[in-house]
Design a protein around this motif. Structure first.
Motif, PDB file in Angstrom:
ATOM      1  N   PRO A 181      54.733  31.683  63.706  1.00 24.59           N
ATOM      2  CA  PRO A 181      56.084  32.117  63.347  1.00 24.59           C
ATOM      3  C   PRO A 181      56.643  31.412  62.118  1.00 24.59           C
ATOM      4  CG  PRO A 181      56.128  30.761  65.320  1.00 24.59           C
ATOM      5  CD  PRO A 181      54.690  31.051  65.038  1.00 24.59           C
ATOM      6  N   ALA A 182      56.025  30.295  61.726  1.00 15.91           N
ATOM      7  CA  ALA A 182      56.466  29.600  60.523  1.00 15.91           C
ATOM      8  C   ALA A 182      55.927  30.239  59.250  1.00 15.91           C
ATOM      9  CB  ALA A 182      56.037  28.136  60.586  1.00 15.91           C
ATOM     10  N   THR A 183      55.060  31.227  59.369  1.00 18.56           N
ATOM     11  CA  THR A 183      54.502  31.913  58.209  1.00 18.56           C
ATOM     12  C   THR A 183      55.616  32.633  57.450  1.00 18.56           C
ATOM     13  OG1 THR A 183      52.420  32.249  59.399  1.00 18.56           O
ATOM     14  CG2 THR A 183      52.796  33.608  57.449  1.00 18.56           C
ATOM     15  N   PRO A 184      55.711  32.456  56.134  1.00 19.71           N
ATOM     16  CA  PRO A 184      56.760  33.152  55.372  1.00 19.71           C
ATOM     17  C   PRO A 184      56.672  34.665  55.545  1.00 19.71           C
ATOM     18  CG  PRO A 184      55.754  31.429  54.031  1.00 19.71           C
ATOM     19  CD  PRO A 184      54.927  31.547  55.284  1.00 19.71           C
ATOM     20  N   GLY A 185      57.835  35.302  55.665  1.00 19.41           N
ATOM     21  CA  GLY A 185      57.878  36.752  55.747  1.00 19.41           C
ATOM     22  C   GLY A 185      57.617  37.322  57.128  1.00 19.41           C
ATOM     23  N   ILE A 186      57.704  36.491  58.172  1.00 18.03           N
ATOM     24  CA  ILE A 186      57.471  36.952  59.541  1.00 18.03           C
ATOM     25  C   ILE A 186      58.773  36.907  60.331  1.00 18.03           C
ATOM     26  CG2 ILE A 186      56.339  36.401  61.738  1.00 18.03           C
ATOM     27  CD1 ILE A 186      54.482  37.736  59.736  1.00 18.03           C
ATOM     28  N   VAL A 187      59.052  38.001  61.037  1.00 26.02           N
ATOM     29  CA  VAL A 187      60.199  38.072  61.939  1.00 26.02           C
ATOM     30  C   VAL A 187      59.686  37.889  63.361  1.00 26.02           C
ATOM     31  CG1 VAL A 187      62.034  39.539  62.860  1.00 26.02           C
ATOM     32  CG2 VAL A 187      61.494  39.604  60.417  1.00 26.02           C
ATOM     33  N   THR A 188      60.238  36.920  64.080  1.00 28.22           N
ATOM     34  CA  THR A 188      59.916  36.708  65.483  1.00 28.22           C
ATOM     35  C   THR A 188      61.193  36.888  66.281  1.00 28.22           C
ATOM     36  OG1 THR A 188      58.135  35.145  64.952  1.00 28.22           O
ATOM     37  CG2 THR A 188      59.022  35.070  67.187  1.00 28.22           C
ATOM     38  N   THR A 189      61.187  37.837  67.202  1.00 30.10           N
ATOM     39  CA  THR A 189      62.406  38.203  67.931  1.00 30.10           C
ATOM     40  C   THR A 189      62.260  37.863  69.404  1.00 30.10           C
ATOM     41  OG1 THR A 189      62.778  40.022  66.373  1.00 30.10           O
ATOM     42  CG2 THR A 189      63.993  40.090  68.454  1.00 30.10           C
ATOM     43  N   PRO A 190      63.125  37.005  69.942  1.00 30.57           N
ATOM     44  CA  PRO A 190      63.065  36.700  71.375  1.00 30.57           C
ATOM     45  C   PRO A 190      63.569  37.869  72.204  1.00 30.57           C
ATOM     46  CG  PRO A 190      64.947  35.607  70.368  1.00 30.57           C
ATOM     47  CD  PRO A 190      64.175  36.250  69.247  1.00 30.57           C
TER      48      PRO A 190
END
Length: 492
Positions: A181-190
């Motif tokens: 999730p720390a990768t640039p350009g990634i959305v992580t939604t709980p």
């Protein structure tokens, strides 16, 4: 709001009528997409590409018409073949469903009754006595690859390259993290259920990505897994075209966790709920991957001689909050309501099957094995013990006698023949009978008014149940749940 349509309405939608089918240039004009490809050369045996996706609800593709989820590349499969509107899987949970697809047999009939935990129930896996499609195709000269989610056992004897596949890239568990999730350009939604799940910070145990016969780890946590699965599938097809091949492309999208590149998330700014928005964006990323696979087949000049089946392993899981709230078949994973076992199911083989639009004939994921074996070796008898039928025949000729379909994970069972469907809970001691033509949402129990039909289907169910072997590993749990206003039983 999504709604159920009659046969004429569904056919009009797939043909691109005014009711809202989403189309792209490739979907509207497949010939244009082939303009710069190699000329097709007819093969004696067809190639096979099975694209299995994870937890995708029936209404969450645009192949059946009005949908808030545009899937133009998946629709290309439907446009060149058929979209089965009554396509079913062998079970409403991942591992069990996959066992039925890979073997062409009802999983409970050989003891694969319940799901496999991510860290593996001790000794759990697809029994070695049950041949996979890859094992059956190998002596016929096919080269096979399993790419993506396996979930058929993590012990060495169950590993894909020990089950007939020449190549494997993917993970052995039922779920894994798509990307750091720390990768640039990634959305992580709980989601509302994430509190009961492990954090996204690493891939664990059988969720680690591995490849090759020695299951060596792949260092790719900074790359989006859906894209990685697509790239591996494209590479396999590129290397294999010219001889018959079988690509089992098992995307884990759009299964939890909800992660997607920002560029896809940005496409759906009109969806206000971030959970639903991320789920739809994940489907879009997977759909683009399907497009690349189709483009590769066309570029290699083998599209006409390739059987393609696209389907989901089960319906959408209600507990995460991302299923379509406006359709009765949009959720139901772990249940034997229609939303648990009726899935998007598309079939294409341009050399043998003319485009046919929407087909209502009920079909099953267990039909894939006999369809492929009959296509690969037309004059040979099918192996004994298969529970499926030929998809090509189902697409072209409606059966004279309505097919009997049966499902069961003790204590819950279901039987369908024609429009009638019987649902039974053994521990609740409840039986319900539904008319799916007039009551697709399964809200009106006809048990009291159609006693003869109920008794007939109950006999079928009980006769089948009595022949089942003991499950090879135990049931995890059952639970009373409410799905779209209907109380039902959840089996895991």
């Amino acid at each position: 709001m999504c709604r159920l349509l009659g046969r004429a309405g569904l056919a009009a939608l797939l043909a691109g009528g005014s009711l809202g089918l989403v189309a792209t240039a490739d979907f509207a004009n497949p010939a244009q997409a082939r303009a710069a490809t190699k000329p097709p050369v007819q093969q004696a045996q067809p190639n096979v590409v099975v694209i299995l996706v994870d937890d995708l609800g029936w209404p969450d593709v645009s192949s059946y018409g009005r949908s808030d989820v545009p899937t133009p590349n998946i629709d290309r499969i439907a446009k060149s073949g058929v979209a089965f509107s009554s396509g079913y899987v062998a079970a409403s949970v991942c591992a069990v469903s996959r066992a039925g697809l890979l073997t062409g047999r009802m999983p409970a009939s050989f003891g694969f009754t319940y799901n496999i935990n991510d860290e593996g129930n001790e000794g759990a896996g697809l029994p070695l006595a049950e041949k996979t499609l890859a094992e059956r195709l190998k002596p016929l000269g096919y080269r096979s690859a399993a790419i993506g989610k396996w979930h058929q056992g993590s012990a060495r004897q169950f590993y894909p390259t020990n089950r007939g596949f020449d190549e494997f890239f993917g993970f052995l568990a039922g779920e894994t993290v798509y990307v750091d999730p720390a990768t640039p350009g990634i959305v992580t939604t709980p989601t509302k259920a994430d509190a009961n799940k492990p954090p996204f910070t690493q891939r664990r145990g059988n969720g680690v990505i591995v490849e090759g016969p020695d299951a060596r780890s792949v260092a790719n946590f900074d790359k989006y897994l859906t894209t990685e699965i697509t790239d591996r599938a494209v590479d396999f097809i590129d290397r294999s075209a010219g001889k018959p091949f079988f690509a089992y492309v098992a995307y884990n999208a759009p299964h939890w966790p909800l992660q997607v590149p920002q560029a896809y998330y940005d496409r759906f700014a009109h969806i206000k709920d971030p959970v639903r928005r991320t789920y739809v964006a994940m489907i879009a990323a997977m759909d683009d991957g399907v497009g690349k696979i189709l483009d590769t087949l066309e570029r290699k000049g083998v599209r006409d001689d390739t059987i393609i089946v696209f389907l989901s392993d089960n319906g959408c899981p209600e507990q995460f909050g991302f299923c379509n709230p406006d359709h009765p078949w949009s959720w139901g994973k772990f249940t034997y309501l229609e939303g648990g076992i009726r899935v998007p199911f598309l079939f294409s083989w341009p050399r043998r099957l003319k485009p046919g639009g929407i087909v209502d004939t009920p079909v099953s994921s267990m039909d894939i094995v006999p369809t492929v074996l009959k296509a690969a070796q037309p004059k040979a008898p099918l192996p004994k013990g298969l529970d499926g039928q030929d998809l090509l025949a189902s697409a072209q000729h409606p059966p004279r006698t309505p097919r009997m379909l049966i499902w069961g994970q003790e204590p819950v069972f279901a039987v369908r023949q024609g429009p009638l469907k019987l649902w039974r809970s053994q521990d609740w001691n409840q039986t319900h009978l539904y008319d799916l033509d007039n009551d697709p949402a399964e809200r009106t129990d006809l048990s009291g008014t159609q006693a003869e039909a109920r008794e007939r289907l109950e006999r079928v169910m009980e006769d089948w149940r009595a022949k089942l072997p003991k499950p090879l590993w135990p049931l995890h749990t059952t639970r009373k749940v409410v799905v779209d206003g209907r109380e039902t039983e959840w089996v895991y």
